[in-house]
Design a protein around this motif. Sequence first.
Motif, PDB file in Angstrom:
ATOM      1  N   SER A   1      18.868 -40.914 -29.626  1.00 36.92           N
ATOM      2  CA  SER A   1      18.959 -39.538 -29.129  1.00 36.92           C
ATOM      3  C   SER A   1      19.503 -38.653 -30.228  1.00 36.92           C
ATOM      4  O   SER A   1      20.501 -38.994 -30.863  1.00 36.92           O
ATOM      5  N   GLU A   2      18.839 -37.524 -30.455  1.00 38.12           N
ATOM      6  CA  GLU A   2      19.359 -36.556 -31.414  1.00 38.12           C
ATOM      7  C   GLU A   2      20.039 -35.441 -30.616  1.00 38.12           C
ATOM      8  O   GLU A   2      20.195 -35.565 -29.403  1.00 38.12           O
ATOM      9  N   ASP A   3      20.428 -34.356 -31.255  1.00 33.20           N
ATOM     10  CA  ASP A   3      21.100 -33.273 -30.519  1.00 33.20           C
ATOM     11  C   ASP A   3      20.219 -32.826 -29.363  1.00 33.20           C
ATOM     12  O   ASP A   3      19.047 -32.465 -29.584  1.00 33.20           O
ATOM     13  N   PRO A   4      20.734 -32.829 -28.135  1.00 32.91           N
ATOM     14  CA  PRO A   4      19.873 -32.490 -26.998  1.00 32.91           C
ATOM     15  C   PRO A   4      19.367 -31.048 -27.068  1.00 32.91           C
ATOM     16  O   PRO A   4      19.942 -30.205 -27.745  1.00 32.91           O
ATOM     17  N   ILE A   5      18.277 -30.842 -26.329  1.00 32.78           N
ATOM     18  CA  ILE A   5      17.671 -29.509 -26.291  1.00 32.78           C
ATOM     19  C   ILE A   5      18.259 -28.755 -25.106  1.00 32.78           C
ATOM     20  O   ILE A   5      18.355 -29.302 -24.008  1.00 32.78           O
ATOM     21  N   CYS A   6      18.658 -27.530 -25.314  1.00 33.42           N
ATOM     22  CA  CYS A   6      19.071 -26.687 -24.183  1.00 33.42           C
ATOM     23  C   CYS A   6      18.575 -25.274 -24.450  1.00 33.42           C
ATOM     24  O   CYS A   6      19.112 -24.569 -25.301  1.00 33.42           O
ATOM     25  N   LEU A   7      17.504 -24.915 -23.763  1.00 31.03           N
ATOM     26  CA  LEU A   7      16.892 -23.598 -23.962  1.00 31.03           C
ATOM     27  C   LEU A   7      17.263 -22.695 -22.791  1.00 31.03           C
ATOM     28  O   LEU A   7      17.653 -23.178 -21.720  1.00 31.03           O
ATOM     29  N   LEU A   8      17.119 -21.399 -22.993  1.00 31.14           N
ATOM     30  CA  LEU A   8      17.420 -20.473 -21.906  1.00 31.14           C
ATOM     31  C   LEU A   8      16.433 -20.694 -20.760  1.00 31.14           C
ATOM     32  O   LEU A   8      15.247 -20.966 -21.009  1.00 31.14           O
ATOM     33  N   PRO A   9      16.906 -20.604 -19.519  1.00 29.34           N
ATOM     34  CA  PRO A   9      15.958 -20.755 -18.410  1.00 29.34           C
ATOM     35  C   PRO A   9      14.921 -19.635 -18.425  1.00 29.34           C
ATOM     36  O   PRO A   9      15.209 -18.532 -18.888  1.00 29.34           O
ATOM     37  N   MET A  10      13.738 -19.950 -17.927  1.00 29.48           N
ATOM     38  CA  MET A  10      12.673 -18.945 -17.861  1.00 29.48           C
ATOM     39  C   MET A  10      11.989 -19.068 -16.503  1.00 29.48           C
ATOM     40  O   MET A  10      11.589 -20.170 -16.119  1.00 29.48           O
ATOM     41  N   ASP A  11      11.903 -17.966 -15.775  1.00 32.73           N
ATOM     42  CA  ASP A  11      11.293 -18.045 -14.446  1.00 32.73           C
ATOM     43  C   ASP A  11       9.792 -17.793 -14.533  1.00 32.73           C
ATOM     44  O   ASP A  11       9.250 -17.539 -15.613  1.00 32.73           O
TER      45      ASP A  11
END
Length: 316
Positions: A171-181
């Motif tokens: 596992s590398e640095d996890p992805i956390c993107l802004l939510p998008m509706d």
Amino acid sequence: MADDAPPDLASEAGFELLHVRSPALRVPLPGGGAESGPWESVRWTEDGIPILLTDPDRYLERVGDDVSLPLDALSFPALAHLSRYLPQLVAPNTPMRRAIRGALERHLDGRVGLAVELGCSVGPDLRTLRMFAREVIGIDLSIAALRAARAQLDGEVVPLLARVEGRSFRSEDPICLLPMDGITVAVGNALDPPLFPGVADVVASVNVLDSVRSPVNLVGQMDSTLKPGGLLIIASPFCWADDFTPPEEALGGGTIEGFASLGTADALVELLSGRLPILSHLDYEILEQSDVPWSLRDHARSVTSYDVHVLVARKR
Ligand SMILES: C[S@@+](CC[C@H](N)C(=O)[O-])C[C@H]1O[C@@H](n2cnc3c(N)ncnc32)[C@H](O)[C@@H]1O
């Protein structure tokens, strides 16, 4: 048209209604055909992804625990898919992703109603499509990819997996993107998409044409989903591997009447212009064609590089 999901069913399951209630979506019936079944009959994953296939039970049996295990504990094929495609999410400015964004910028006049992507995987282009459309629907057959897509669109942390070698992953640095509706993802078959005809202003299929059994059928389904005046985007490296596409179905270097002497790029232009015996009703203006580099890391010591052909056309 489809019956809408009854509100209590969706809210009891804790789903965002927006994720399942698009009137553009069709519930395939067990016997096939263009009609829609009732939303009450739809099976969905715990994370709120509808399974819009003619035989959802068989699909669920086939994918087994990949429907519910944590994303970093899935089966080997699912982990291999995720490790290949998740890095695309954190590289939105590669030539491949820029080519899709550029085509939308150049050929859409303001924001449209609905954009559909067939074969969206973990969704690197879904966010881009949403910038240009009020609603986006992404369809894929990979439950692992769609679970990752749903999670990243909801702003959840997604493990960024890298295949080291064989069956070992880190596992590398996890992805956390802004939510998008405004983006629905659904399990569906691009060759029998769970969509009503003529609903979409944009239909895109990026690196999928040579991953399906019948590319002509894919083009036909994209056309049938698109409104007149709508934008079609087909990008593909035209790999034509027999495991995916039998040679007698390949658009380039294959044996289909009218295609045999053409390369795929030319065959697509002829096909979309209605000049071939197959799908002779198609009538598109070809807006642009380009070739862009695209690479996928298979494992720590292997990267596959492609030269992807991007074709943009407008339905007359
Ligand atoms: C080469 S990947 C491309 C993924 C993504 N569009 C991209 O450019 O990174 C092909 C994707 O198409 C999906 N796919 C293949 N056949 C399909 C089908 N018949 N219906 C829906 N999705 C399909 C695969 O699961 C996979 O996610």
